[in-house]
Design a protein around this motif. Structure first.
Motif, PDB file in Angstrom:
ATOM      1  N   GLN A 282     -35.675 -47.771 -20.637  1.00 60.26           N
ATOM      2  CA  GLN A 282     -36.205 -47.264 -21.899  1.00 60.26           C
ATOM      3  C   GLN A 282     -35.588 -48.054 -23.047  1.00 60.26           C
ATOM      4  OE1 GLN A 282     -35.246 -43.024 -22.069  1.00 60.26           O
ATOM      5  NE2 GLN A 282     -37.317 -42.507 -21.382  1.00 60.26           N
TER       6      GLN A 282
ATOM      7  N   ARG B  43     -34.173 -40.852 -12.927  1.00 58.18           N
ATOM      8  CA  ARG B  43     -34.748 -39.522 -12.727  1.00 58.18           C
ATOM      9  C   ARG B  43     -35.148 -39.355 -11.274  1.00 58.18           C
ATOM     10  NH1 ARG B  43     -38.612 -38.903 -18.104  1.00 58.18           N
ATOM     11  NH2 ARG B  43     -36.927 -39.465 -19.541  1.00 58.18           N
TER      12      ARG B  43
ATOM     13  N   GLN C 228     -32.280 -40.419 -19.834  1.00 60.64           N
ATOM     14  CA  GLN C 228     -32.989 -40.957 -21.001  1.00 60.64           C
ATOM     15  C   GLN C 228     -31.976 -41.758 -21.819  1.00 60.64           C
ATOM     16  OE1 GLN C 228     -34.269 -37.494 -23.198  1.00 60.64           O
ATOM     17  NE2 GLN C 228     -32.266 -36.513 -23.132  1.00 60.64           N
TER      18      GLN C 228
ATOM     19  N   GLN D 133     -28.417 -41.741 -29.304  1.00 63.20           N
ATOM     20  CA  GLN D 133     -28.521 -41.236 -30.681  1.00 63.20           C
ATOM     21  C   GLN D 133     -27.185 -40.631 -31.093  1.00 63.20           C
ATOM     22  OE1 GLN D 133     -31.814 -38.503 -31.313  1.00 63.20           O
ATOM     23  NE2 GLN D 133     -33.140 -39.652 -29.911  1.00 63.20           N
TER      24      GLN D 133
ATOM     25  N   SER E 233     -31.737 -41.322 -24.967  1.00 65.20           N
ATOM     26  CA  SER E 233     -31.463 -40.509 -26.154  1.00 65.20           C
ATOM     27  C   SER E 233     -29.980 -40.161 -26.390  1.00 65.20           C
ATOM     28  CB  SER E 233     -32.317 -39.246 -26.137  1.00 65.20           C
ATOM     29  OG  SER E 233     -33.689 -39.600 -26.149  1.00 65.20           O
TER      30      SER E 233
ATOM     31  N   PHE F  85     -40.169 -32.184 -28.010  1.00 62.32           N
ATOM     32  CA  PHE F  85     -38.880 -32.598 -27.449  1.00 62.32           C
ATOM     33  C   PHE F  85     -37.833 -31.703 -28.090  1.00 62.32           C
ATOM     34  CE2 PHE F  85     -41.432 -36.535 -27.367  1.00 62.32           C
ATOM     35  CZ  PHE F  85     -41.373 -36.811 -26.009  1.00 62.32           C
TER      36      PHE F  85
ATOM     37  N   ALA G  56     -36.474 -40.797 -34.447  1.00 60.87           N
ATOM     38  CA  ALA G  56     -36.080 -41.495 -33.218  1.00 60.87           C
ATOM     39  C   ALA G  56     -37.307 -41.622 -32.324  1.00 60.87           C
ATOM     40  CB  ALA G  56     -34.979 -40.734 -32.490  1.00 60.87           C
ATOM     41  N   PHE G  57     -37.234 -42.595 -31.447  1.00 56.23           N
ATOM     42  CA  PHE G  57     -38.299 -42.706 -30.437  1.00 56.23           C
ATOM     43  C   PHE G  57     -37.675 -43.211 -29.146  1.00 56.23           C
ATOM     44  CE2 PHE G  57     -38.058 -46.973 -32.206  1.00 56.23           C
ATOM     45  CZ  PHE G  57     -38.076 -47.761 -31.072  1.00 56.23           C
ATOM     46  N   GLY G  58     -38.373 -43.029 -28.050  1.00 53.46           N
ATOM     47  CA  GLY G  58     -37.942 -43.580 -26.772  1.00 53.46           C
ATOM     48  C   GLY G  58     -39.156 -44.129 -26.068  1.00 53.46           C
TER      49      GLY G  58
ATOM     50  N   PHE H  74     -34.948 -32.324 -29.113  1.00 48.67           N
ATOM     51  CA  PHE H  74     -34.060 -32.962 -30.102  1.00 48.67           C
ATOM     52  C   PHE H  74     -34.813 -33.582 -31.266  1.00 48.67           C
ATOM     53  CE2 PHE H  74     -35.190 -36.721 -27.715  1.00 48.67           C
ATOM     54  CZ  PHE H  74     -35.261 -36.244 -26.409  1.00 48.67           C
ATOM     55  N   THR H  75     -36.148 -33.374 -31.330  1.00 48.54           N
ATOM     56  CA  THR H  75     -36.892 -33.827 -32.502  1.00 48.54           C
ATOM     57  C   THR H  75     -37.801 -32.692 -32.975  1.00 48.54           C
ATOM     58  OG1 THR H  75     -38.461 -34.875 -30.987  1.00 48.54           O
ATOM     59  CG2 THR H  75     -36.915 -36.332 -32.114  1.00 48.54           C
TER      60      THR H  75
ATOM     61  N   GLU I 111     -34.458 -46.893 -26.814  1.00 53.63           N
ATOM     62  CA  GLU I 111     -34.337 -45.841 -27.801  1.00 53.63           C
ATOM     63  C   GLU I 111     -34.300 -46.516 -29.166  1.00 53.63           C
ATOM     64  OE1 GLU I 111     -34.145 -42.916 -26.452  1.00 53.63           O
ATOM     65  OE2 GLU I 111     -33.753 -41.572 -28.129  1.00 53.63           O
TER      66      GLU I 111
ATOM     67  N   GLY J 263     -42.369 -41.471 -26.737  1.00 53.59           N
ATOM     68  CA  GLY J 263     -42.167 -40.170 -27.352  1.00 53.59           C
ATOM     69  C   GLY J 263     -41.337 -40.388 -28.610  1.00 53.59           C
ATOM     70  N   ALA J 264     -41.545 -39.554 -29.640  1.00 51.66           N
ATOM     71  CA  ALA J 264     -40.825 -39.775 -30.896  1.00 51.66           C
ATOM     72  C   ALA J 264     -40.791 -38.499 -31.720  1.00 51.66           C
ATOM     73  CB  ALA J 264     -41.500 -40.896 -31.687  1.00 51.66           C
ATOM     74  N   GLY J 265     -40.122 -38.573 -32.855  1.00 50.37           N
ATOM     75  CA  GLY J 265     -40.117 -37.425 -33.753  1.00 50.37           C
ATOM     76  C   GLY J 265     -39.008 -37.536 -34.794  1.00 50.37           C
TER      77      GLY J 265
HETATM   78  N1  PHE Z   1     -36.024 -39.218 -24.577  1.00 48.83           N
HETATM   79  C1  PHE Z   1     -37.429 -38.880 -24.563  1.00 48.83           C
HETATM   80  C2  PHE Z   1     -37.963 -39.103 -23.141  1.00 48.83           C
HETATM   81  O1  PHE Z   1     -37.320 -39.728 -22.339  1.00 48.83           O
HETATM   82  C3  PHE Z   1     -38.213 -39.732 -25.520  1.00 48.83           C
HETATM   83  C4  PHE Z   1     -37.842 -39.494 -26.961  1.00 48.83           C
HETATM   84  C5  PHE Z   1     -36.855 -40.247 -27.554  1.00 48.83           C
HETATM   85  C6  PHE Z   1     -38.498 -38.520 -27.690  1.00 48.83           C
HETATM   86  C7  PHE Z   1     -36.529 -40.040 -28.902  1.00 48.83           C
HETATM   87  C8  PHE Z   1     -38.184 -38.304 -29.022  1.00 48.83           C
HETATM   88  C9  PHE Z   1     -37.203 -39.071 -29.606  1.00 48.83           C
HETATM   89  O2  PHE Z   1     -39.019 -38.634 -22.799  1.00 48.83           O
END
Ligand code: PHE
Length: 347
Positions: free
Chosen positions: A218, A204, A178, A183, A180, A258, A315-317, A260-261, A220, A292-294
């Motif tokens: 992705q 993956r 990812q 971050q 992430s 997630f 953050a989001f991805g 981390f959020t 981020e 995805g985010a949070g």
């Molecule tokens: N890294 C997560 C994923 O690959 C997405 C994500 C990023 C979620 C940042 C929350 C915050 O699924």
């Protein structure tokens, strides 16, 4: 004997002048002048002549030999010239022939979408950060509050380069799963306020099919500042999705998890093809998941020495391939990675 010599001269000169390849000339030389050649055969008969006849015949034989030699040389020269002329003719450059147009390449559909998203965020005051695709487990998992035992850490999900061991100095090295980890890398490198996007490849162990590939992209995004709330996240993402898919696009924020959020959500866009009714594009769902985010987990912020009494962040991805497939109506992800120009030329 005299007649015989004259006959050889006639026949030899004739054959030589009609030869049209040099190998043929060599064969003729051997046939007439060689050790077992026709001329030699006649000369071998000289002993039968009278002493008076011999000098004249010897002289004639020499003349014939010289004539054949001269003819061979002359014909060799003619053949060489002809070959040269032919080559010159074949290799002439016609400078008046119109040039072949140089085919200019252009951006790959994934790059088009990536650049669009980057531009939208740059317009909102974000900067672009880049980081390694070969990553430490520490950044990809541990410091994102993803402890040992989490399924994402299994070798069945993630490509490990070295497995690592208990000693933190020997951390596992892997292909990031990812974006992430960016971050943590960004928070380590700069102090808040932070506004970055970090695009790049991730890996993956997914079986390749119409919507999955073991390598994909992705983007981020992350904001860390004072008084940052979920409302900012929602407002920003709605703005981005409207820029990408038009003013009338509809979003849905769904609770999710997630590590981390906290809280976490997934964001869906209402299917542009059926307007939410359900069709083949959205697989009957009416919605298409885009990211995805949070709110960044306090553990993650603290791990980067950020004072959580003062700062918060989100953050989001998002998956770039999914955006590109929706954007251009691409129905099989494989097409994006096969480099078939018949496909690529369409964008
Ligand atoms: N890294 C997560 C994923 O690959 C997405 C994500 C990023 C979620 C940042 C929350 C915050 O699924």
């Amino acid at each position: 004997m005299k007649q015989k010599l004259e006959a050889i001269r006639q026949e030899a000169l004739n054959a030589i002048n009609n030869a049209d390849v040099s190998s043929e000339l060599e064969a003729l030389r051997v046939r007439y002048l060689g050790k077992k050649g026709e001329l030699k055969a006649v000369l071998n008969q000289m002993g039968k002549l009278s002493a008076e006849e011999r000098p004249a015949m010897g002289q004639l034989a020499n003349e014939v030999k010289a004539a054949v030699n001269d003819a061979l040389a002359a014909q060799a020269k003619r053949l060489e010239e002809a070959a040269l002329n032919k080559r010159l003719e074949n290799e002439t450059l016609d400078v008046t022939i119109p040039g072949e147009p140089v085919e200019l390449g252009h951006k790959h559909p994934i790059s088009i979408v990536l650049d669009e998203v980057k531009d939208i965020f740059i317009g909102m005051g974000f900067t672009v950060a880049e980081g390694p695709e070969i990553e430490l487990a520490e950044y990809n998992f541990t410091r994102l509050n993803t402890e040992e035992g989490h399924p994402g850490r299994e070798w069945t999900d993630t490509f490990y380069i070295t497995p690592g061991d208990k000693d933190p100095k020997n951390d596992a090295v892997l292909l990031r799963s990812q974006t992430s980890p960016m971050q943590v890398r960004v928070m380590e490198a700069q102090k808040p306020p932070i506004r970055i996007v970090a695009p790049g490849r991730v890996y993956r162990k997914d079986e390749a099919d119409a919507t999955h590939s073991p390598m994909f992209h992705q983007i981020e995004g992350m904001v860390v500042d004072k008084n940052v709330t979920m409302a900012d996240l929602k407002g920003t993402l709605n703005e981005v999705i409207k820029s990408l898919y038009g003013e009338e696009s509809v979003t849905r924020f769904r609770p999710h998890h997630f590590p981390f959020t906290e809280p976490s959500c997934e964001v869906d866009v209402q299917c542009f093809a059926c307007k939410g009714k359900g069709c083949s594009v959205c697989k009957g769902e009416g919605w298409i998941e885009v990211l995805g985010a949070g709110m960044i987990h306090p553990k993650v912020l603290k791990g980067c020495n950020i004072d959580t009494d003062v700062y918060s962040g989100w953050a989001f991805g998002m998956g770039v391939e999914r955006l590109a497939m929706m954007r251009f109506g691409i129905n099989n992800l494989k097409l994006c990675f096969e480099n078939d120009v018949r496909f690529l030329e369409q964008f």
